[in-house]
Write an enzyme that holds these catalytic residues in place. Sequence first.
Site, PDB file in Angstrom:
ATOM      1  N   LEU A 295       0.815  -1.213   0.000  1.00 61.80           N
ATOM      2  CA  LEU A 295       0.000   0.000   0.000  1.00 61.80           C
ATOM      3  C   LEU A 295       0.853   1.270   0.000  1.00 61.80           C
ATOM      4  O   LEU A 295       1.748   1.424   0.818  1.00 61.80           O
ATOM      5  CB  LEU A 295      -0.895  -0.008   1.252  1.00 61.80           C
ATOM      6  CG  LEU A 295      -1.838   1.188   1.413  1.00 61.80           C
ATOM      7  CD1 LEU A 295      -2.845   1.236   0.305  1.00 61.80           C
ATOM      8  CD2 LEU A 295      -2.500   1.134   2.766  1.00 61.80           C
ATOM      9  N   ASP A 296       0.535   2.189  -0.899  1.00 61.55           N
ATOM     10  CA  ASP A 296       1.162   3.521  -0.930  1.00 61.55           C
ATOM     11  C   ASP A 296       2.671   3.465  -1.001  1.00 61.55           C
ATOM     12  O   ASP A 296       3.362   4.371  -0.545  1.00 61.55           O
ATOM     13  CB  ASP A 296       0.768   4.336   0.324  1.00 61.55           C
ATOM     14  CG  ASP A 296      -0.710   4.667   0.314  1.00 61.55           C
ATOM     15  OD1 ASP A 296      -1.357   4.468  -0.727  1.00 61.55           O
ATOM     16  OD2 ASP A 296      -1.199   5.119   1.344  1.00 61.55           O
ATOM     17  N   ASP A 297       3.203   2.414  -1.592  1.00 63.20           N
ATOM     18  CA  ASP A 297       4.638   2.262  -1.537  1.00 63.20           C
ATOM     19  C   ASP A 297       5.259   1.995  -2.904  1.00 63.20           C
ATOM     20  O   ASP A 297       6.391   1.551  -3.003  1.00 63.20           O
ATOM     21  CB  ASP A 297       4.984   1.128  -0.561  1.00 63.20           C
ATOM     22  CG  ASP A 297       6.435   1.175  -0.153  1.00 63.20           C
ATOM     23  OD1 ASP A 297       6.954   2.291   0.032  1.00 63.20           O
ATOM     24  OD2 ASP A 297       7.048   0.109  -0.043  1.00 63.20           O
TER      25      ASP A 297
END
Lengths: 322, 322, 322, 322
Positions: free
Chosen positions: B265-267
Amino acid sequence: MTSSAPTLIALLHGPDQRGLVARTAGWIFERGGNILHADQHRDTEYNVFFQRIEWVPVPAVGNPPAGIASVARPPEARVAASVSSSPGLKGGEAGAVDSEAAAFIDFAATLGMVAQVASSTHRPKGTLFVSKADHCFHDLVLRGKAGEFAGDFACVISNHPDLADAARGYGLPFHHVPLAAGTKAAVEAEAQQLQILREVGAEFVILARYMQVLSGGFLQEFGRPVINIHHSFLPAFAGGRPYHQAHERGVKLIGATAHYATAVLDDGPIIQQDVVRVTHRHSVEDLIRKGRDLEKTVLAQAVRWHLENRVLVYGHKTVVFD
Amino acid sequence: MTSSAPTLIALLHGPDQRGLVARTAGWIFERGGNILHADQHRDTEYNVFFQRIEWVPVPAVGNPPAGIASVARPPEARVAASVSSSPGLKGGEAGAVDSEAAAFIDFAATLGMVAQVASSTHRPKGTLFVSKADHCFHDLVLRGKAGEFAGDFACVISNHPDLADAARGYGLPFHHVPLAAGTKAAVEAEAQQLQILREVGAEFVILARYMQVLSGGFLQEFGRPVINIHHSFLPAFAGGRPYHQAHERGVKLIGATAHYATAVLDDGPIIQQDVVRVTHRHSVEDLIRKGRDLEKTVLAQAVRWHLENRVLVYGHKTVVFD
Amino acid sequence: MTSSAPTLIALLHGPDQRGLVARTAGWIFERGGNILHADQHRDTEYNVFFQRIEWVPVPAVGNPPAGIASVARPPEARVAASVSSSPGLKGGEAGAVDSEAAAFIDFAATLGMVAQVASSTHRPKGTLFVSKADHCFHDLVLRGKAGEFAGDFACVISNHPDLADAARGYGLPFHHVPLAAGTKAAVEAEAQQLQILREVGAEFVILARYMQVLSGGFLQEFGRPVINIHHSFLPAFAGGRPYHQAHERGVKLIGATAHYATAVLDDGPIIQQDVVRVTHRHSVEDLIRKGRDLEKTVLAQAVRWHLENRVLVYGHKTVVFD
Amino acid sequence: MTSSAPTLIALLHGPDQRGLVARTAGWIFERGGNILHADQHRDTEYNVFFQRIEWVPVPAVGNPPAGIASVARPPEARVAASVSSSPGLKGGEAGAVDSEAAAFIDFAATLGMVAQVASSTHRPKGTLFVSKADHCFHDLVLRGKAGEFAGDFACVISNHPDLADAARGYGLPFHHVPLAAGTKAAVEAEAQQLQILREVGAEFVILARYMQVLSGGFLQEFGRPVINIHHSFLPAFAGGRPYHQAHERGVKLIGATAHYATAVLDDGPIIQQDVVRVTHRHSVEDLIRKGRDLEKTVLAQAVRWHLENRVLVYGHKTVVFD
């Protein structure tokens, strides 16, 4: 770049034609060079091609194919080409550009291109012109000492004695060239400045808040790039005390512009610009202080790019290969 | 670029070696092509070479030297190379890349380079994933209509019905794929989403404030780039209600990051980031509103760059040839 | 502010004197009001005091001490004071400002101050003027729908029919007022525009890329604030096609300025300004696109501040209590 | 402010209640003072009121109504109140705050408010802590000499001898306090630092890239504000060599944060933050250089605001009355 191998950096431009990227890269490749960076730009409106190439000329440099650089064209043409096309590089200088650089300039000419080539083995020396304001002066000298620039300041020239001690504290020779009133005095002062520039072998001049206009004659005689910094506003303000005018007008942004000096005041090719936000809470003094900070960073960036041979001037504007 | 001639845009990377710039430019030149833009980058730490080249393949396209594209290597290798190396381009798709593109991919492989080539004659179609927030949705659709993107949105998928009317008002098919609780429901919903993507031939997905995490399985199955936008803070905040945490912490800047979605996530690899200034006078609602504006511009810039084939992913980061 | 209690917002200014902060706060306190925000500014050069106060007039409103608002001074003076001093507020309008507001205006007059008072219970209605460009139009309408503004758009007036469908799609009445050549036609068109403004009760006008100059007569007749947006450059460029001139000049920043319209083109009091960075790689089309994005955010910010009664005009500039 | 009359600046906060603005302004007015600036803030979530007031206490100062300041409450309460509530002001110091200031503190206490009052007649002295990096050191000292700060640097303390000559060149005493390994050595070094701070009467400390963590004991013993600067990234990076991590991750922005030091590393109340844009073309060295420039401007801004008594700390955050 942390590589220790000497590199050459060429800035070139000329009428666009098919195959320019391939030809310049091919020329370097065939002579054993290794391109580190290559950046191109095309002005589609005027059909002009621009390129900055940095390469390691191994093993050609030191042992170039005989005669290429010296035979291809008469030296005077080379000087004219590089001087007329750029305020920033030292393309045609004997000894400052090694034979591979000269060979590249010749090669570029066969493509209809004007080229200037700088060698990483040469650190250009420049001169700081200052008056009384010291913010850009300190900032540039300290950045120089911190290793931020690919060049060095050889001395300081000022029309006021105020910064003499500070300059000497940094180990920089300081020349006080006062400016008396009158045309004759101005001509004599510029002659004295030019004499100093010649003696230190100055290859560039930075006007670090030097509050005098250099004449067209001075710029032509010096023949090397002169970088200036000045404040900028939206809208622009004519006349004196621009920060007061900007405050009066209630502007929300103030700016600074670094540019090459031309005979027309504050109107040379722009290298860098930036702005900072202000509000009604800021006094004129606040605007001036914020302007100082802006001037420091904008001028330092322009000097950095110039000394890294990233700025190519054509017409009235610049291509900055950042 | 206002030129109407079809162009090819290649993104390539591989181990650095002497002569790569010369060889790629030379290949294009020899086949009659004309390079419009070429930008290189070298990761000196990992010794990787990156390049984006845009050229007019005249007159080779439509009449290439026989057999080059199809003979040089088996098609499955080409597909694997392009899919594994990039989330953004369509290198190996039959029909989507013409024979000159295929020939270039083959040629790049002989240099040890992975290449993807896009043709300006093909406008990729994508799908917008939304939930209830509509700011990025409206912004992207209106920019698309204004001609800012080199691609089109084919339809909208949402886990909520809220934006159905707005989508249809823009002439965009709207698919409501609700998400019930539970793993099985999530799997079924993703299957339904994938089915829609296949039907419209989606070549990219934009998560325009789609407030659900896509599974690693979904991303793998789709196999095309998925771009996400999320808020960013200095310092970062774990847990829920980040704007409330940022307000609580008294941050002076809030940010947004657009990135390629990965299973973490979000990475994923960052495409674009920006920040906006806030003060103690701003309420949590102000922060959220300012965050919305940031998200719009940051996501739009990322989509624009992606569709112009300016983003090359390698390792965990991007090279953006802007 | 999430408080649901009605508030009053006063903008006042006048010659500075000792005790103004204490007196205005004291007046509100003694009448039972509660100050939510108070921001002062002093122009030390001209000795002018400026203040924005927002307060909950409890329990005075609805049951004020008898007669204060109506007796203190003749209504015509009040109207004159507020109209002459500000382009933005509705200080002297009967019915639009309740009796506590009127009482405050009277009180401020006893301090030598001109005040305008807005009530949070009143949402001003405005009119959008557009031409063909739709970016600011969509942006403002969508922000309005998202609840970003403390006011509403009542209708759209355009000299071109292009945005009629888009306006109606948003549920906004669209009035096409074409502009034929000649002075007489211009006068008639402005008369028609003024008639529409009267009919919808417009309290402000936003020129959302309306590409016509409004006459001084129109501005005087309307008598309410008109907000305009235009591009800004460093340096400024006279004449047509400014983006082309900016591109030609190689500027590194382009800007936008939102201001109150005056009879002098692009020269009214500045509300907000911002810039965005450009390089030689950006075409004129890129500059125009970036300019569009800037215009949207700068105009939206100006409209937001104006409708929150944060902008106080005096002389040729603004105090923005942000 | 160019006024030469001495002013007092109060920072106060406490539970919000009706009438606070009126009462503080009224108190000053009644004693003959003239408010120059007043700025309020309300934390509507926690119902806390914050205010900064700057006023000319004429003619009260020098001849205050007898006994007010000394009678109102016991001095120890005053000291406790001001020290516990703020890292920045000198509220309770005998002699540093004149009787009018003391009277105001007493008055504020009757409103349930904690106040600190600084006098413009007192320029606080501070100490610079440095290690080897010199960019923030030079920048702060030169700004101080240029008159940008409402305070002075009394001496320099460093764990390395590198900047000794530079400090002395500026006329600043330099104290080398080396840090050997081990807890006992650290305790002894901090004791030595505290001794120096006491001797010069330091009222604040600036950690100008001082690469050591100060213990909670040190901070408590010193009891005055300590301002630190550190880099910030989106996302944040744990562990060493953050610029290398940021480069590895391909971030597009790097940032810097100035904050009050607390016992938790890099986690105190934020005073100022800013970012600068980077691209894949920037090496780790470029990131570090850009980070240096950011650190200079962000730290200088924080120091300026702190010394102008614009920063009020509460909970874990700041209100900056800029």
